[in-house]
Design a protein around this motif. Structure first.
Motif, PDB file in Angstrom:
ATOM      1  N   GLN A  19       0.849  -1.186   0.000  1.00 30.93           N
ATOM      2  CA  GLN A  19       0.000   0.000   0.000  1.00 30.93           C
ATOM      3  C   GLN A  19       0.887   1.240   0.000  1.00 30.93           C
ATOM      4  OE1 GLN A  19      -3.323   0.203  -0.201  1.00 30.93           O
ATOM      5  NE2 GLN A  19      -3.547  -1.999  -0.283  1.00 30.93           N
ATOM      6  N   TRP A  23      -4.832   4.272   3.341  1.00 30.78           N
ATOM      7  CA  TRP A  23      -6.255   4.097   3.075  1.00 30.78           C
ATOM      8  C   TRP A  23      -7.016   3.775   4.354  1.00 30.78           C
ATOM      9  CZ3 TRP A  23      -8.107   5.332  -1.517  1.00 30.78           C
ATOM     10  CH2 TRP A  23      -7.332   5.194  -2.662  1.00 30.78           C
ATOM     11  N   GLU A  62      -2.591   6.147  -6.739  1.00 30.68           N
ATOM     12  CA  GLU A  62      -1.708   6.140  -5.569  1.00 30.68           C
ATOM     13  C   GLU A  62      -0.399   6.868  -5.834  1.00 30.68           C
ATOM     14  OE1 GLU A  62      -2.840   2.148  -3.065  1.00 30.68           O
ATOM     15  OE2 GLU A  62      -1.466   1.904  -4.757  1.00 30.68           O
ATOM     16  N   TYR A  74     -10.732   6.648   1.270  1.00 29.15           N
ATOM     17  CA  TYR A  74     -11.371   5.387   1.648  1.00 29.15           C
ATOM     18  C   TYR A  74     -11.217   4.401   0.500  1.00 29.15           C
ATOM     19  CZ  TYR A  74     -13.670   7.579   5.620  1.00 29.15           C
ATOM     20  OH  TYR A  74     -13.923   8.218   6.803  1.00 29.15           O
ATOM     21  N   PHE A  75     -10.963   3.153   0.865  1.00 30.90           N
ATOM     22  CA  PHE A  75     -10.780   2.088  -0.118  1.00 30.90           C
ATOM     23  C   PHE A  75     -11.906   1.079   0.033  1.00 30.90           C
ATOM     24  CE2 PHE A  75      -9.143  -2.005  -1.507  1.00 30.90           C
ATOM     25  CZ  PHE A  75      -8.534  -1.695  -2.699  1.00 30.90           C
TER      26      PHE A  75
END
Length: 127
Positions: A19, A23, A62, A74-75
């Motif tokens: 990541q 998130w 990203e 938010y993911f």
């Protein structure tokens, strides 16, 4: 043998996606009320983990995103939480697409984009 490993890969272990952003996982319908009530804008990224186009849009977003101070990202994993995706469409009046970026500000959807139109620079202009 290391030559072959370099060409074909030698590690049989599945690769974990790293990541690049902090998130907040969208996993509960109640979070949508909190997002709507928040004074800080939210950006919801709806992602299908089985779709290469969605993965490409996510990686590009990203790499470009630098607005965490102004917006909470938010993911949403669509395969795991389709009910939440459906509620987003209903609650905020946004037609479902995947991948999709939706910006919620003052309880309303003020921006949504999908596929190659997802743009972190454009997001910044909407918050």
């Amino acid at each position: 043998m290391s030559f072959l490993k370099n060409i074909f890969g030698g590690d049989d272990a599945p690769k974990q996606e790293v990541q690049k952003m902090n998130w907040t996982a969208l996993t509960d319908l109640a979070q949508l009320d909190a997002i709507a009530a928040s004074e800080k804008p939210a950006a919801i990224f709806k992602h299908s983990t089985r779709c290469s186009i969605s993965r490409m849009a996510l990686k590009q977003f990203e790499n470009e995103f630098n607005s965490e101070a102004e917006v909470t990202p938010y993911f949403l994993d669509l395969l795991e939480h389709r009910d939440i995706s459906n509620e987003i469409a209903s609650k905020f009046g946004v037609y479902h697409q995947s991948p999709q970026l939706i910006v919620i500000k003052n309880g309303k959807a003020v921006y949504d984009a999908s596929h190659s139109d997802i743009d972190a620079v454009e997001l910044k202009s909407k918050i």
